[in-house]
Scaffold this motif. Structure first.
Motif, PDB file in Angstrom:
ATOM      1  N   LYS A  73       7.402   9.127  -1.141  1.00 19.33           N
ATOM      2  CA  LYS A  73       6.725   8.363  -2.196  1.00 19.33           C
ATOM      3  C   LYS A  73       5.661   7.434  -1.613  1.00 19.33           C
ATOM      4  CE  LYS A  73      10.593   8.363  -5.407  1.00 19.33           C
ATOM      5  NZ  LYS A  73      11.620   7.560  -6.063  1.00 19.33           N
ATOM      6  N   GLU A  74       5.990   6.773  -0.499  1.00 15.51           N
ATOM      7  CA  GLU A  74       5.063   5.823   0.096  1.00 15.51           C
ATOM      8  C   GLU A  74       3.804   6.518   0.608  1.00 15.51           C
ATOM      9  OE1 GLU A  74       8.278   6.129   0.862  1.00 15.51           O
ATOM     10  OE2 GLU A  74       9.234   4.175   0.668  1.00 15.51           O
ATOM     11  N   ARG A  79      -1.883   7.915   0.229  1.00 15.39           N
ATOM     12  CA  ARG A  79      -2.933   8.940   0.294  1.00 15.39           C
ATOM     13  C   ARG A  79      -3.733   8.991  -0.999  1.00 15.39           C
ATOM     14  NH1 ARG A  79       0.210  14.127   3.017  1.00 15.39           N
ATOM     15  NH2 ARG A  79       0.193  13.369   5.178  1.00 15.39           N
ATOM     16  N   GLU A  80      -3.049   8.915  -2.142  1.00 15.51           N
ATOM     17  CA  GLU A  80      -3.751   8.943  -3.431  1.00 15.51           C
ATOM     18  C   GLU A  80      -4.655   7.720  -3.598  1.00 15.51           C
ATOM     19  OE1 GLU A  80      -0.720   9.333  -6.414  1.00 15.51           O
ATOM     20  OE2 GLU A  80      -0.373  11.454  -5.940  1.00 15.51           O
ATOM     21  N   GLN A  86     -12.067   6.324  -1.800  1.00 15.12           N
ATOM     22  CA  GLN A  86     -13.189   7.037  -1.202  1.00 15.12           C
ATOM     23  C   GLN A  86     -14.061   7.688  -2.271  1.00 15.12           C
ATOM     24  OE1 GLN A  86     -10.990   9.511   1.601  1.00 15.12           O
ATOM     25  NE2 GLN A  86     -11.966   8.405   3.285  1.00 15.12           N
ATOM     26  N   PHE A  87     -13.433   8.246  -3.288  1.00 18.87           N
ATOM     27  CA  PHE A  87     -14.181   8.872  -4.375  1.00 18.87           C
ATOM     28  C   PHE A  87     -15.039   7.840  -5.098  1.00 18.87           C
ATOM     29  CE2 PHE A  87     -14.492  10.140  -8.858  1.00 18.87           C
ATOM     30  CZ  PHE A  87     -15.156  11.349  -8.719  1.00 18.87           C
ATOM     31  N   PRO A 101     -16.116  -0.362  -5.183  1.00 14.37           N
ATOM     32  CA  PRO A 101     -14.733  -0.670  -5.583  1.00 14.37           C
ATOM     33  C   PRO A 101     -14.077  -1.621  -4.591  1.00 14.37           C
ATOM     34  CG  PRO A 101     -14.842   1.515  -4.598  1.00 14.37           C
ATOM     35  CD  PRO A 101     -16.254   1.019  -4.721  1.00 14.37           C
ATOM     36  N   ASP A 102     -13.044  -2.292  -5.062  1.00 14.70           N
ATOM     37  CA  ASP A 102     -12.273  -3.164  -4.174  1.00 14.70           C
ATOM     38  C   ASP A 102     -11.588  -2.315  -3.122  1.00 14.70           C
ATOM     39  OD1 ASP A 102     -12.961  -5.384  -5.663  1.00 14.70           O
ATOM     40  OD2 ASP A 102     -11.197  -5.226  -6.965  1.00 14.70           O
ATOM     41  N   SER A 103     -11.426  -2.898  -1.943  1.00 10.92           N
ATOM     42  CA  SER A 103     -10.754  -2.180  -0.865  1.00 10.92           C
ATOM     43  C   SER A 103      -9.315  -1.903  -1.253  1.00 10.92           C
ATOM     44  CB  SER A 103     -10.768  -3.015   0.412  1.00 10.92           C
ATOM     45  OG  SER A 103     -12.103  -3.164   0.866  1.00 10.92           O
ATOM     46  N   PRO A 104      -8.806  -0.737  -0.874  1.00  6.55           N
ATOM     47  CA  PRO A 104      -7.413  -0.421  -1.215  1.00  6.55           C
ATOM     48  C   PRO A 104      -6.450  -1.262  -0.394  1.00  6.55           C
ATOM     49  CG  PRO A 104      -8.322   1.270   0.196  1.00  6.55           C
ATOM     50  CD  PRO A 104      -9.448   0.331  -0.131  1.00  6.55           C
ATOM     51  N   SER A 105      -5.217  -1.289  -0.823  1.00  4.17           N
ATOM     52  CA  SER A 105      -4.204  -2.082  -0.115  1.00  4.17           C
ATOM     53  C   SER A 105      -3.853  -1.473   1.234  1.00  4.17           C
ATOM     54  CB  SER A 105      -2.947  -2.214  -0.978  1.00  4.17           C
ATOM     55  OG  SER A 105      -2.398  -0.931  -1.218  1.00  4.17           O
TER      56      SER A 105
END
Length: 176
Positions: A73-74, A79-80, A86-87, A101-105
């Motif tokens: 799950k993690e 990855r998603e 990136q998209f 967009p804001d940077s991902p966690s």
């Protein structure tokens, strides 16, 4: 009519449920066969429903076991999230609006750490992806490994068998 007779009839005539109270039967050649199917329509529909419920239960069992593999799950979520970031970043760049967009966690290095921490989950997710391969033989090899993982077999043994099957595939098709 017995359950076994109903099963044989469903297989012989490839009977399908139309999901509207009707059934569809193929390969019916005589009026007698058509009449026999019509007489047992309720039993056939009940049998088809039971079979569908069995398949659904099996699917839920497999997916719940697959999701319980540590790290699946993690890693999937990370990855998603990274793929979506990136998209969206690429779309913003192409538009030239400057609204990124804001940077991902989690970033690529964080995903790499997760993957190093959970090699079993990496292998499992790889098999889940590869079972949808365009090459039916490679997809079958991956599906076999996926099913083994879902049935609780040790991932090291499954990976060893997968690698062996994959190597045999390569040797068979080296000159294709």
């Amino acid at each position: 009519m017995t359950e076994e007779n109903i099963r044989k009839m469903v297989e012989k005539y490839e009977i399908k449920d139309n999901r509207d109270g009707r059934i569809r039967a193929y390969h019916v050649k005589t009026d007698e066969e058509k009449k026999q199917i019509g007489e047992h329509k309720a039993e056939i529909l009940a049998y088809l429903k039971r079979e569908e419920e069995k398949k659904e239960e099996e699917y839920l069992r497999k997916t719940s076991f697959f999701e319980s593999i540590p790290g699946v799950k993690e890693i999937r979520k990370a990855r998603e999230e990274w793929r979506d970031y990136q998209f969206e970043f690429q779309r913003a760049f192409e538009r030239g609006t400057g609204r990124y967009p804001d940077s991902p966690s989690i970033d690529a290095a964080g995903i790499k750490k997760l993957e190093e921490q959970y090699p079993e989950a990496v292998f499992a997710l790889d098999m889940e992806y590869k079972k949808g391969s365009a090459n039916y033989e490679l997809a079958g090899i991956a599906e076999k490994a996926y099913n083994a993982l879902c049935n609780g077999e040790a991932w090291e043994a499954v990976k060893k068998q997968y690698d062996k099957d994959n190597d045999e595939f390569v040797l068979r098709h080296v000159w294709d």
